[in-house]
Design a protein around this motif. Structure first.
Motif, PDB file in Angstrom:
ATOM      1  N   GLY A  51      39.663   7.694  41.862  1.00 56.15           N
ATOM      2  CA  GLY A  51      38.208   7.815  41.831  1.00 56.15           C
ATOM      3  C   GLY A  51      37.667   8.129  40.454  1.00 56.15           C
ATOM      4  N   PHE A  54      37.665   4.232  39.187  1.00 54.37           N
ATOM      5  CA  PHE A  54      36.909   3.241  39.974  1.00 54.37           C
ATOM      6  C   PHE A  54      35.893   3.949  40.858  1.00 54.37           C
ATOM      7  CE2 PHE A  54      41.154   1.695  39.086  1.00 54.37           C
ATOM      8  CZ  PHE A  54      40.864   0.539  38.386  1.00 54.37           C
ATOM      9  N   LEU A  55      34.726   3.341  40.966  1.00 52.72           N
ATOM     10  CA  LEU A  55      33.654   4.016  41.699  1.00 52.72           C
ATOM     11  C   LEU A  55      33.479   3.456  43.119  1.00 52.72           C
ATOM     12  CD1 LEU A  55      31.021   4.259  38.829  1.00 52.72           C
ATOM     13  CD2 LEU A  55      32.700   5.952  39.560  1.00 52.72           C
ATOM     14  N   ARG A  56      33.953   2.249  43.345  1.00 55.59           N
ATOM     15  CA  ARG A  56      33.776   1.653  44.676  1.00 55.59           C
ATOM     16  C   ARG A  56      34.899   2.085  45.601  1.00 55.59           C
ATOM     17  NH1 ARG A  56      32.705  -4.621  43.521  1.00 55.59           N
ATOM     18  NH2 ARG A  56      34.781  -4.335  42.673  1.00 55.59           N
ATOM     19  N   ARG A  57      34.523   2.384  46.833  1.00 56.59           N
ATOM     20  CA  ARG A  57      35.505   2.866  47.818  1.00 56.59           C
ATOM     21  C   ARG A  57      36.669   1.889  47.978  1.00 56.59           C
ATOM     22  NH1 ARG A  57      37.239   5.341  52.329  1.00 56.59           N
ATOM     23  NH2 ARG A  57      35.893   7.131  52.154  1.00 56.59           N
ATOM     24  N   VAL A  60      39.148   2.142  45.134  1.00 55.43           N
ATOM     25  CA  VAL A  60      39.928   3.383  45.190  1.00 55.43           C
ATOM     26  C   VAL A  60      40.997   3.268  46.284  1.00 55.43           C
ATOM     27  CG1 VAL A  60      39.797   5.859  45.654  1.00 55.43           C
ATOM     28  CG2 VAL A  60      38.006   4.764  44.310  1.00 55.43           C
ATOM     29  N   GLU A  61      40.605   2.741  47.432  1.00 58.44           N
ATOM     30  CA  GLU A  61      41.572   2.589  48.539  1.00 58.44           C
ATOM     31  C   GLU A  61      42.692   1.627  48.160  1.00 58.44           C
ATOM     32  OE1 GLU A  61      41.399   2.887  52.351  1.00 58.44           O
ATOM     33  OE2 GLU A  61      39.760   4.340  52.478  1.00 58.44           O
TER      34      GLU A  61
ATOM     35  N   ARG B  13      31.518  11.525  36.032  1.00 56.47           N
ATOM     36  CA  ARG B  13      31.677  10.191  36.592  1.00 56.47           C
ATOM     37  C   ARG B  13      32.943  10.122  37.434  1.00 56.47           C
ATOM     38  NH1 ARG B  13      34.668   5.622  35.802  1.00 56.47           N
ATOM     39  NH2 ARG B  13      33.576   3.626  35.882  1.00 56.47           N
ATOM     40  N   LYS B  14      32.786  10.195  38.717  1.00 57.39           N
ATOM     41  CA  LYS B  14      33.941  10.001  39.596  1.00 57.39           C
ATOM     42  C   LYS B  14      33.443   9.652  40.997  1.00 57.39           C
ATOM     43  CE  LYS B  14      34.328  14.975  39.723  1.00 57.39           C
ATOM     44  NZ  LYS B  14      35.097  16.077  39.217  1.00 57.39           N
ATOM     45  N   ALA B  15      34.233   8.855  41.661  1.00 54.60           N
ATOM     46  CA  ALA B  15      33.888   8.498  43.040  1.00 54.60           C
ATOM     47  C   ALA B  15      34.458   9.577  43.948  1.00 54.60           C
ATOM     48  CB  ALA B  15      34.492   7.148  43.375  1.00 54.60           C
ATOM     49  N   HIS B  16      33.637  10.086  44.822  1.00 54.24           N
ATOM     50  CA  HIS B  16      34.128  11.110  45.761  1.00 54.24           C
ATOM     51  C   HIS B  16      34.535  10.401  47.048  1.00 54.24           C
ATOM     52  CE1 HIS B  16      32.863  14.446  43.208  1.00 54.24           C
ATOM     53  NE2 HIS B  16      31.856  13.660  42.890  1.00 54.24           N
ATOM     54  N   VAL B  17      35.669   9.764  46.966  1.00 46.45           N
ATOM     55  CA  VAL B  17      36.141   8.976  48.115  1.00 46.45           C
ATOM     56  C   VAL B  17      37.260   9.730  48.817  1.00 46.45           C
ATOM     57  CG1 VAL B  17      37.173   6.794  48.834  1.00 46.45           C
ATOM     58  CG2 VAL B  17      35.553   6.833  46.941  1.00 46.45           C
ATOM     59  N   PHE B  23      44.319   5.706  56.834  1.00 48.39           N
ATOM     60  CA  PHE B  23      44.899   5.258  55.568  1.00 48.39           C
ATOM     61  C   PHE B  23      46.431   5.246  55.618  1.00 48.39           C
ATOM     62  CE2 PHE B  23      46.700   6.364  51.396  1.00 48.39           C
ATOM     63  CZ  PHE B  23      46.352   5.225  50.708  1.00 48.39           C
ATOM     64  N   ARG B  26      47.811   2.463  57.632  1.00 51.55           N
ATOM     65  CA  ARG B  26      47.629   1.159  56.989  1.00 51.55           C
ATOM     66  C   ARG B  26      48.685   0.937  55.905  1.00 51.55           C
ATOM     67  NH1 ARG B  26      42.548   1.633  56.331  1.00 51.55           N
ATOM     68  NH2 ARG B  26      42.422   1.811  54.080  1.00 51.55           N
TER      69      ARG B  26
END
Lengths: 185, 87
Positions: A51, A54-57, A60-61, B13-17, B23, B26
């Protein structure tokens, strides 16, 4: 500048704990339940690191999934001298860098894709435009140094470069960034 | 934007995913089978050795099949050294 992440041995650290060693050994023997347990233990760290880049889910997955599949393939090369999390971190960084490099042209995100933590949306999009002008190696180093807040030594250990190499790359990346910032002002 | 602004923004700047609930399942479904891994290992290790051996054998066969220079001179010469026996 081409940046190559070698499969150099992970630096030694605190020894791997007994339960994790058992899970790794079972996974090496093909036990998918044991590997599932390992994924469960380390997925949060991998997602957090991915994360950062990369900002898109979905990106990241994808990175997280590729990281664990690569780990499964290469389990036989894990020497267990250092914690498993160091090893998985290095794989994740390698996957992140490969993905950054394969992006032909960085798309500047729209407002819906901007980082949630940034209160100033205009500044966040401006930042993405700036990052888009840097090459993948520069972006990679700056995200680790300034974004993740790792020291030169930490980056060197976690990626497998020498500290000198990290310093040189960081110097070049900052110089290029400074030029871009000067052009814009 | 100056360098300090850049660093500050980059820190945030970070994605909080969070990993999706399925998961782990998968990833496990997508793991290559151990047979596949074994085959890949064999291909990496066995094929180069096999090719090297084949190359060595090919060279050896060529060397053995080639007539020795002295023998070649006697057999390809215009006169058979035993011809006088037939005459």
């Amino acid at each position: 500048m081409e940046l190559v992440l070698e499969w150099a041995p992970v630096s030694e650290g605190p020894a791997i704990d007994a339960e994790e060693a058992r899970l790794v050994a079972a996974s090496r023997d093909g036990d998918q339940d044991a590997f599932a347990e390992l994924i469960d233990r380390h997925k949060a760290r991998v997602f957090r690191l991915a994360g950062r880049f990369f900002l898109r889910r979905e990106d990241v997955e994808d990175v997280a999934q590729e990281t664990f599949i690569t780990a499964w393939r290469r389990l036989s090369t894990y020497a267990a001298k250092a914690p498993f999390e160091h090893w998985i971190t290095r794989i994740c960084l390698r996957v992140c860098y490969a993905r950054l490099s394969s992006e032909r042209r960085r798309e500047v995100p729209t407002s819906s894709q901007a980082p949630h933590a940034t209160p100033n949306l205009v500044a966040a999009i401006d930042l993405e435009r700036l990052l888009a002008r840097l090459n993948p190696a520069d972006r990679f180093v700056l995200l680790l140094l300034d974004g993740e807040g790792w020291s030169v030594q930490e980056i060197a250990e976690r990626i497998g470069w020498t500290a000198t190499n990290v310093k040189v790359r960081a110097f070049r990346a900052r110089r290029r960034l400074r030029r871009i910032l000067e052009e814009r002002s | 934007m100056n360098h300090d602004d850049f660093r500050r923004l980059l820190r945030d700047r970070k994605a909080h995913v969070e990993p999706s609930p399925h998961f782990v399942e998968r990833v496990i479904v997508n793991l290559p089978s151990s047979e596949g891994l074994a085959f890949a290992w064999a291909a990496r290790r066995v094929i180069p050795v096999t090719l090297a051996l084949a190359a060595v054998l090919a060279v050896a066969i060529l060397v053995v099949d080639r007539p020795a220079p002295s023998q070649a001179a006697t057999t390809t010469g215009s006169q058979d050294p035993l011809e006088w026996l037939l005459q």
